[in-house]
Motif scaffolding. Structure first.
Motif, PDB file in Angstrom:
ATOM      1  N   PHE A  14       0.860  -1.194   0.000  1.00  0.00           N
ATOM      2  CA  PHE A  14       0.000   0.000   0.000  1.00  0.00           C
ATOM      3  C   PHE A  14       0.889   1.235   0.000  1.00  0.00           C
ATOM      4  N   THR A  15       0.503   2.230  -0.749  1.00  0.00           N
ATOM      5  CA  THR A  15       1.253   3.487  -0.694  1.00  0.00           C
ATOM      6  C   THR A  15       0.793   4.268   0.526  1.00  0.00           C
ATOM      7  N   LEU A  16       1.559   5.238   0.915  1.00  0.00           N
ATOM      8  CA  LEU A  16       1.241   6.078   2.075  1.00  0.00           C
ATOM      9  C   LEU A  16      -0.114   6.757   1.888  1.00  0.00           C
ATOM     10  N   VAL A  17      -0.368   7.223   0.656  1.00  0.00           N
ATOM     11  CA  VAL A  17      -1.608   7.934   0.345  1.00  0.00           C
ATOM     12  C   VAL A  17      -2.822   7.045   0.586  1.00  0.00           C
ATOM     13  N   GLU A  18      -2.724   5.815   0.102  1.00  0.00           N
ATOM     14  CA  GLU A  18      -3.842   4.887   0.261  1.00  0.00           C
ATOM     15  C   GLU A  18      -4.115   4.633   1.739  1.00  0.00           C
ATOM     16  N   LEU A  19      -3.015   4.414   2.505  1.00  0.00           N
ATOM     17  CA  LEU A  19      -3.170   4.171   3.938  1.00  0.00           C
ATOM     18  C   LEU A  19      -3.879   5.343   4.618  1.00  0.00           C
ATOM     19  N   LEU A  20      -3.425   6.557   4.249  1.00  0.00           N
ATOM     20  CA  LEU A  20      -4.013   7.753   4.871  1.00  0.00           C
ATOM     21  C   LEU A  20      -5.510   7.836   4.568  1.00  0.00           C
ATOM     22  N   VAL A  21      -5.867   7.519   3.323  1.00  0.00           N
ATOM     23  CA  VAL A  21      -7.280   7.585   2.937  1.00  0.00           C
ATOM     24  C   VAL A  21      -8.099   6.593   3.754  1.00  0.00           C
ATOM     25  N   VAL A  22      -7.567   5.356   3.882  1.00  0.00           N
ATOM     26  CA  VAL A  22      -8.277   4.335   4.661  1.00  0.00           C
ATOM     27  C   VAL A  22      -8.450   4.792   6.107  1.00  0.00           C
ATOM     28  N   ILE A  23      -7.368   5.315   6.684  1.00  0.00           N
ATOM     29  CA  ILE A  23      -7.440   5.781   8.075  1.00  0.00           C
ATOM     30  C   ILE A  23      -8.473   6.901   8.203  1.00  0.00           C
ATOM     31  N   ALA A  24      -8.474   7.795   7.218  1.00  0.00           N
ATOM     32  CA  ALA A  24      -9.427   8.913   7.249  1.00  0.00           C
ATOM     33  C   ALA A  24     -10.863   8.405   7.222  1.00  0.00           C
ATOM     34  N   ILE A  25     -11.107   7.404   6.355  1.00  0.00           N
ATOM     35  CA  ILE A  25     -12.477   6.861   6.263  1.00  0.00           C
ATOM     36  C   ILE A  25     -12.895   6.214   7.569  1.00  0.00           C
ATOM     37  N   ILE A  26     -11.957   5.419   8.155  1.00  0.00           N
ATOM     38  CA  ILE A  26     -12.272   4.776   9.439  1.00  0.00           C
ATOM     39  C   ILE A  26     -12.550   5.846  10.492  1.00  0.00           C
ATOM     40  N   GLY A  27     -11.741   6.913  10.470  1.00  0.00           N
ATOM     41  CA  GLY A  27     -11.923   8.017  11.420  1.00  0.00           C
ATOM     42  C   GLY A  27     -13.309   8.616  11.312  1.00  0.00           C
ATOM     43  N   VAL A  28     -13.732   8.831  10.077  1.00  0.00           N
ATOM     44  CA  VAL A  28     -15.056   9.415   9.850  1.00  0.00           C
ATOM     45  C   VAL A  28     -16.142   8.504  10.399  1.00  0.00           C
ATOM     46  N   LEU A  29     -15.995   7.195  10.111  1.00  0.00           N
ATOM     47  CA  LEU A  29     -16.999   6.237  10.589  1.00  0.00           C
ATOM     48  C   LEU A  29     -17.079   6.229  12.109  1.00  0.00           C
ATOM     49  N   ILE A  30     -15.908   6.254  12.774  1.00  0.00           N
ATOM     50  CA  ILE A  30     -15.904   6.250  14.242  1.00  0.00           C
ATOM     51  C   ILE A  30     -16.564   7.520  14.772  1.00  0.00           C
ATOM     52  N   ALA A  31     -16.236   8.646  14.116  1.00  0.00           N
ATOM     53  CA  ALA A  31     -16.816   9.920  14.540  1.00  0.00           C
ATOM     54  C   ALA A  31     -18.333   9.890  14.434  1.00  0.00           C
ATOM     55  N   LEU A  32     -18.828   9.198  13.418  1.00  0.00           N
ATOM     56  CA  LEU A  32     -20.286   9.080  13.267  1.00  0.00           C
ATOM     57  C   LEU A  32     -20.881   8.165  14.329  1.00  0.00           C
ATOM     58  N   LEU A  33     -20.106   7.112  14.692  1.00  0.00           N
ATOM     59  CA  LEU A  33     -20.643   6.058  15.546  1.00  0.00           C
ATOM     60  C   LEU A  33     -20.600   6.423  17.024  1.00  0.00           C
ATOM     61  N   LEU A  34     -19.576   7.161  17.437  1.00  0.00           N
ATOM     62  CA  LEU A  34     -19.323   7.367  18.861  1.00  0.00           C
ATOM     63  C   LEU A  34     -20.499   7.999  19.604  1.00  0.00           C
ATOM     64  N   PRO A  35     -21.064   9.090  19.092  1.00  0.00           N
ATOM     65  CA  PRO A  35     -22.208   9.659  19.810  1.00  0.00           C
ATOM     66  C   PRO A  35     -23.351   8.666  19.907  1.00  0.00           C
ATOM     67  N   ALA A  36     -23.525   7.834  18.870  1.00  0.00           N
ATOM     68  CA  ALA A  36     -24.603   6.849  18.870  1.00  0.00           C
ATOM     69  C   ALA A  36     -24.394   5.828  19.982  1.00  0.00           C
ATOM     70  N   VAL A  37     -23.119   5.440  20.228  1.00  0.00           N
ATOM     71  CA  VAL A  37     -22.834   4.480  21.291  1.00  0.00           C
ATOM     72  C   VAL A  37     -23.196   5.076  22.645  1.00  0.00           C
ATOM     73  N   GLN A  38     -22.825   6.334  22.856  1.00  0.00           N
ATOM     74  CA  GLN A  38     -23.151   6.987  24.123  1.00  0.00           C
ATOM     75  C   GLN A  38     -24.660   7.055  24.315  1.00  0.00           C
ATOM     76  N   GLN A  39     -25.406   7.365  23.251  1.00  0.00           N
ATOM     77  CA  GLN A  39     -26.850   7.467  23.360  1.00  0.00           C
ATOM     78  C   GLN A  39     -27.493   6.110  23.579  1.00  0.00           C
ATOM     79  N   ALA A  40     -26.831   5.064  23.093  1.00  0.00           N
ATOM     80  CA  ALA A  40     -27.411   3.727  23.222  1.00  0.00           C
ATOM     81  C   ALA A  40     -27.576   3.354  24.686  1.00  0.00           C
ATOM     82  N   ARG A  41     -26.637   3.799  25.537  1.00  0.00           N
ATOM     83  CA  ARG A  41     -26.754   3.486  26.958  1.00  0.00           C
ATOM     84  C   ARG A  41     -28.016   4.109  27.535  1.00  0.00           C
ATOM     85  N   GLU A  42     -28.218   5.407  27.256  1.00  0.00           N
ATOM     86  CA  GLU A  42     -29.414   6.071  27.777  1.00  0.00           C
ATOM     87  C   GLU A  42     -30.673   5.465  27.155  1.00  0.00           C
ATOM     88  N   ALA A  43     -30.577   5.095  25.873  1.00  0.00           N
ATOM     89  CA  ALA A  43     -31.738   4.484  25.213  1.00  0.00           C
ATOM     90  C   ALA A  43     -32.110   3.176  25.903  1.00  0.00           C
TER      91      ALA A  43
END
Lengths: 324, 144
Positions: A14-43
């Motif tokens: 993998f080139t550095l660029v590809e790795l960075l893109v993958v990491i960025a996508i995972i980061g975005v997904l986690i950012a979307l998921l994290l608040p949902a996890v916190q709310q799941a407890r209260e739910a």
């Protein structure tokens, strides 16, 4: 040896660029998921709270079957005990939680309770010290009791669930009588299911309050087993209102406008029970859970208008309202 | 080097978006304050509730302490409920000799002031105010 090195000409990583893109996508997904996890407890807590309220409402229905058409007595106050009420039975100081025990599988507690004695007498007070799971909303303080340190003789378990006591005060004063529009529960009065002429799906049965002061005896909110504590809620104040509950006892922080408690559980003194009023309040973000007399359970937002809330709590007001 | 820049912009944009998603304030309530007296005497302890006259908004209100109150109210036409008390001593919690005690208060406002249908007090709230005073009378003339 030589064969392996000769075949690995086009090994691609993998080139550095590809790795960075993958990491960025995972980061975005986690950012979307994290608040949902916190709310799941209260739910999840909210779901359990909803279930408790559903069970209490079903228990009420079993009471309605066992004592044909009668809701349990909301509460009996102190004067001239034991007193006979509309359903033909006599009660001393008590609240509806005790009368629902046989229907939430707490028969042992009920069998050891003497209905001719007030709740604070022996052997009754010992039964009230059992922190039954069905008393508590998991978003608040599960297992809260007043505790022997606060009151060695009379301490008892607390709780979150309160009965619908209509559009006036806990005890109705003269000024209230004329405007009372019916409710499933009352102090010194029992009501029939057939008296809920607005329809059982349009009339509230139970809701919740916040336990104001665990391990202490300095505030009525949460003292659900005491007729003078908080057996019910009323509609003058809308859910989570900024206007204070009116209680016989308020803890100091709930009366202090600069204290954090004042924002969630504001309180002021009512010198007698005919001026007591308690709003539905909860720790769930944005509103309270309400069960209707037909057994359905709803979440009601704290921005609900006064007229709708009053219509939902009244049993025979004839209001044309629908919970949003 | 074009893709990492693109990726970082994307990440930045999404995180900015999620910041925007955090919850806001409860409602449009404004701060209202003033003095409350009964027959000219300041009310020691109690509350003021602003109940919507047309039923369109939730109920707001606040505590009275030593004659002044601070309340948070949604704008609109209001009927005003007032409850006032004074401290008079101690009383028992239960009808037993060893009962613990609590502060005993006495009501100083007639019940009409604390009933939605009867209260003669009204207010029209359009914005924050700090001089919305209420003068109550022991001999109240109820609205009917």
């Amino acid at each position: 040896m030589s064969r392996i090195s000769s075949t690995s000409v086009s090994r691609r990583g993998f080139t550095l660029v590809e790795l960075l893109v993958v990491i960025a996508i995972i980061g975005v997904l986690i950012a979307l998921l994290l608040p949902a996890v916190q709310q799941a407890r209260e739910a999840a807590r909210r779901a359990q709270c909803t279930n408790n309220m559903k069970q209490l409402t079903l228990a009420t229905h079993m009471h309605l079957d066992t004592y044909p058409d009668w809701f349990p007595l909301g509460a009996m106050n102190g004067a001239n005990n034991p007193t006979k009420v509309e359903n033909g039975n006599s009660y001393s100081r008590i609240t509806w939680h005790v009368l629902l025990w046989p229907f939430i599988e707490q028969t042992a507690l009920y069998d050891n309770y003497d209905l001719n004695q007030p709740f604070y007498a022996t052997p009754n007070i010992d039964q009230l010290r059992v922190p039954v799971n069905a008393y508590y909303c998991p978003s608040d303080q599960v297992g809260a009791v007043q505790g022997p340190t606060a009151d060695p003789t009379y301490w008892r378990a607390m709780g979150n669930y309160v009965g619908n006591m209509g559009n006036t005060h806990l005890h109705q004063n003269g000024a209230d009588q004329a405007i009372f529009n019916g409710s499933p529960f009352g102090v010194r009065h029992t009501y029939r299911m057939s008296q809920i002429i607005d329809g059982t799906s349009n009339t509230a049965c139970f809701s919740e309050i916040i336990i104001a002061s665990a391990n202490a005896v300095n505030d009525n909110r949460g003292d659900i087993l005491n007729d003078e504590g908080s057996p019910g809620f009323m509609s003058i104040l809308t859910p989570n209102s900024s206007s204070p509950d009116q209680c016989r006892q308020c803890k100091a922080s709930a009366m202090d406008v600069n204290h954090n408690d004042y924002r969630s559980i504001p309180c002021t003194i009512a010198a007698d029970n005919s001026e007591m009023q308690i709003a539905a309040r909860s720790r769930h973000p944005g509103g309270v859970i309400v069960s209707m007399c037909d057994g359905s359970v709803r979440f009601v937002g704290e921005t609900i208008s006064q007229s709708v809330w009053q219509g939902v709590l009244s049993g025979r007001g004839g209001e044309v309202v629908q919970l949003p | 080097m074009q893709i990492p820049i693109l990726a970082t912009t994307l990440v930045a944009a999404v995180s900015l978006l999620s910041i925007g998603c955090s919850s806001g304030t409860k409602s449009n309530e404004v701060k209202v304050s003033g003095k409350v007296t009964i027959d000219g005497q300041p009310i020691e302890i109690g509350s003021v509730s602003f109940v919507s006259a047309d039923g369109a908004t939730p109920t707001g209100g606040g505590n009275i302490k030593d004659g002044t109150y601070v309340a948070f109210v949604a704008p609109g036409e209001k009927k005003v409920l007032v409850l006032g008390n004074k401290l008079v001593g101690k009383e028992k919690l239960y009808d037993t000799p060893d009962s613990p005690t609590r502060d005993k208060y006495e009501k100083v406002t007639p019940p009409e002031y604390n009933a939605f249908e009867l209260t003669p007090l009204t207010a029209s709230i359009s914005g924050a105010q700090d001089d919305l005073d209420f003068e109550l009378l022991k001999k109240v003339k109820a609205r009917r």
